[in-house]
Motif scaffolding. Structure first.
Motif, PDB file in Angstrom:
ATOM      1  N   UNK A   1      18.847 -51.713  20.776  1.00 50.45           N
ATOM      2  CA  UNK A   1      19.379 -52.364  19.578  1.00 50.45           C
ATOM      3  C   UNK A   1      18.813 -53.767  19.417  1.00 50.45           C
ATOM      4  N   UNK A   2      18.713 -54.524  20.508  1.00 56.55           N
ATOM      5  CA  UNK A   2      18.276 -55.927  20.417  1.00 56.55           C
ATOM      6  C   UNK A   2      16.899 -56.079  19.792  1.00 56.55           C
ATOM      7  N   UNK A   3      15.862 -55.377  20.272  1.00 53.92           N
ATOM      8  CA  UNK A   3      14.551 -55.535  19.611  1.00 53.92           C
ATOM      9  C   UNK A   3      14.549 -55.069  18.165  1.00 53.92           C
ATOM     10  N   UNK A   4      15.396 -54.106  17.819  1.00 56.23           N
ATOM     11  CA  UNK A   4      15.464 -53.652  16.435  1.00 56.23           C
ATOM     12  C   UNK A   4      16.072 -54.726  15.539  1.00 56.23           C
ATOM     13  N   UNK A   5      17.087 -55.416  16.025  1.00 58.19           N
ATOM     14  CA  UNK A   5      17.699 -56.495  15.247  1.00 58.19           C
ATOM     15  C   UNK A   5      16.686 -57.610  15.015  1.00 58.19           C
ATOM     16  N   UNK A   6      15.920 -57.941  16.047  1.00 50.29           N
ATOM     17  CA  UNK A   6      14.905 -58.981  15.909  1.00 50.29           C
ATOM     18  C   UNK A   6      13.843 -58.570  14.891  1.00 50.29           C
ATOM     19  N   UNK A   7      13.351 -57.332  15.000  1.00 54.99           N
ATOM     20  CA  UNK A   7      12.338 -56.856  14.063  1.00 54.99           C
ATOM     21  C   UNK A   7      12.886 -56.794  12.643  1.00 54.99           C
ATOM     22  N   UNK A   8      14.142 -56.414  12.500  1.00 54.77           N
ATOM     23  CA  UNK A   8      14.770 -56.380  11.175  1.00 54.77           C
ATOM     24  C   UNK A   8      14.761 -57.760  10.546  1.00 54.77           C
ATOM     25  N   UNK A   9      15.108 -58.776  11.336  1.00 52.00           N
ATOM     26  CA  UNK A   9      15.141 -60.135  10.809  1.00 52.00           C
ATOM     27  C   UNK A   9      13.751 -60.612  10.423  1.00 52.00           C
ATOM     28  N   UNK A  10      12.759 -60.346  11.291  1.00 48.86           N
ATOM     29  CA  UNK A  10      11.403 -60.784  11.002  1.00 48.86           C
ATOM     30  C   UNK A  10      10.811 -60.062   9.793  1.00 48.86           C
ATOM     31  N   UNK A  11      11.167 -58.795   9.619  1.00 42.29           N
ATOM     32  CA  UNK A  11      10.599 -58.031   8.503  1.00 42.29           C
ATOM     33  C   UNK A  11      11.165 -58.480   7.161  1.00 42.29           C
ATOM     34  N   UNK A  12      12.336 -59.119   7.165  1.00 37.90           N
ATOM     35  CA  UNK A  12      12.923 -59.591   5.909  1.00 37.90           C
ATOM     36  C   UNK A  12      11.986 -60.551   5.177  1.00 37.90           C
ATOM     37  N   UNK A  13      11.391 -61.489   5.924  1.00 37.50           N
ATOM     38  CA  UNK A  13      10.504 -62.452   5.274  1.00 37.50           C
ATOM     39  C   UNK A  13       9.262 -61.772   4.715  1.00 37.50           C
ATOM     40  N   UNK A  14       8.723 -60.785   5.442  1.00 40.68           N
ATOM     41  CA  UNK A  14       7.554 -60.065   4.944  1.00 40.68           C
ATOM     42  C   UNK A  14       7.879 -59.287   3.670  1.00 40.68           C
ATOM     43  N   UNK A  15       9.065 -58.700   3.628  1.00 40.12           N
ATOM     44  CA  UNK A  15       9.448 -57.927   2.447  1.00 40.12           C
ATOM     45  C   UNK A  15       9.715 -58.849   1.261  1.00 40.12           C
ATOM     46  N   UNK A  16      10.277 -60.017   1.508  1.00 36.05           N
ATOM     47  CA  UNK A  16      10.471 -60.993   0.432  1.00 36.05           C
ATOM     48  C   UNK A  16       9.121 -61.360  -0.182  1.00 36.05           C
ATOM     49  N   UNK A  17       8.126 -61.607   0.670  1.00 35.19           N
ATOM     50  CA  UNK A  17       6.796 -61.960   0.165  1.00 35.19           C
ATOM     51  C   UNK A  17       6.154 -60.785  -0.562  1.00 35.19           C
ATOM     52  N   UNK A  18       6.350 -59.559  -0.048  1.00 32.78           N
ATOM     53  CA  UNK A  18       5.776 -58.386  -0.714  1.00 32.78           C
ATOM     54  C   UNK A  18       6.416 -58.182  -2.088  1.00 32.78           C
ATOM     55  N   UNK A  19       7.748 -58.284  -2.151  1.00 35.49           N
ATOM     56  CA  UNK A  19       8.422 -58.122  -3.440  1.00 35.49           C
ATOM     57  C   UNK A  19       7.980 -59.203  -4.417  1.00 35.49           C
TER      58      UNK A  19
END
Length: 293
Positions: free
Chosen positions: A208-226
């Protein structure tokens, strides 16, 4: 007889706050402020984001000539309030980023779990799909998909969700392959546990821990993509406001009305900064190897 409430200890919160550096504290404060602005946007926005007033078009922010106190951050080319549109755009951009990251987590996490537990041809097929997505620039895939299926909210969420699923799949598959050889998994197999029970009861809680970290980091990438897709005119269509679409529409007015672009662009920068720093902090907090340095 008195009852004790299990509230968070102030000392624990104080240690958490003092354990962060200045940049991280700023990021936490900025992120919290942006989150509150997005949640309370419809309540604090002074105007309807789509309400037009051609007599008030291209009004500058307060402090400049021709400014109107009713429009503190100015108006756009149609006389719409930039502040109100920015608040609603921030809300929609955050919603799309969260739902997209959540969809990517579910798709990538389940495929990675399947690849790690089953192995064999299933593992090879899933990892081939991962390698293919990594090799092809996803922006091209997104542009092609949106050009065919349109840019409704549902399609946008699916496109954004597929933007980073391969990262989740690689993380989950690698951790599962490592955990499969540990004694507690061997004991579960010896006890007759099915692969499904092993996957969801014994393996998933340990990744769960690495998934939570990756989820948080991917948010910024998705904001930029959108924001990129909306800037190109393939995101959420007008008059609905997102931060990227506001920048895209306002670029034609940069020489005469730069505030139309500056306000949403500043929100994009602040949002990605806060999410990225918080994601790095989470990664450093849950990674034992980094904490030991």
């Amino acid at each position: 007889m008195t009852m004790a409430l299990n509230l968070p200890a102030p000392s624990a919160l104080r240690r958490l706050w003092t354990g962060t550096n200045t940049i991280q504290k700023i990021a936490f404060a900025v992120g919290l402020a942006l989150l509150l602005m997005a949640i309370l946007g419809p309540l604090i926005a002074p105007h309807d984001p789509n309400a037009q007033s051609l007599l008030s078009r291209l009004r500058p922010p307060i402090g400049f000539d021709r400014a109107k106190i009713a429009y503190p951050l100015g108006t756009d080319e149609l006389g719409r309030d930039v502040l109100s549109r920015s608040l609603h755009g921030l809300r929609l951009t955050l919603m799309l980023a969260f739902l997209g990251a959540l969809l990517g987590l579910l798709v990538g996490g389940l495929l990675g779990l399947l690849a790690g537990v089953v192995g064999g041809r299933t593992d090879a097929a899933i990892m081939s799909a991962v390698d293919t997505q990594i090799a092809v620039p996803f922006t091209l895939i997104a542009l092609f998909t949106l050009a065919i299926f349109g840019s409704s909210l549902q399609v946008m969420i699916i496109v954004l969700g597929l933007a980073g699923w391969e990262q989740y799949a690689r993380i989950v598959r690698g951790d599962v392959r490592r955990l499969m050889h540990l004694p507690f998994i061997e004991a579960a197999r010896a006890a007759g546990a099915s692969p499904r029970r092993i996957a969801f009861t014994h393996l998933l809680p340990n990744i769960v821990s690495p998934l939570v970290v990756q989820f948080t980091l991917s948010l910024s990438n998705i904001v930029l993509l959108e924001s990129t897709l909306s800037f190109l005119g393939l995101g959420v269509q007008p008059p609905t406001a997102t931060l990227g679409s506001m920048v895209g529409i306002g670029r034609d007015y940069m020489p005469t009305a730069p505030w139309i672009v500056i306000v949403p662009a500043a929100l994009i920068v602040l949002l990605t900064f806060a999410v990225q720093v918080v994601g790095d902090w989470l990664r450093d907090s849950v990674d034992v190897r980094l904490r030991a340095r």
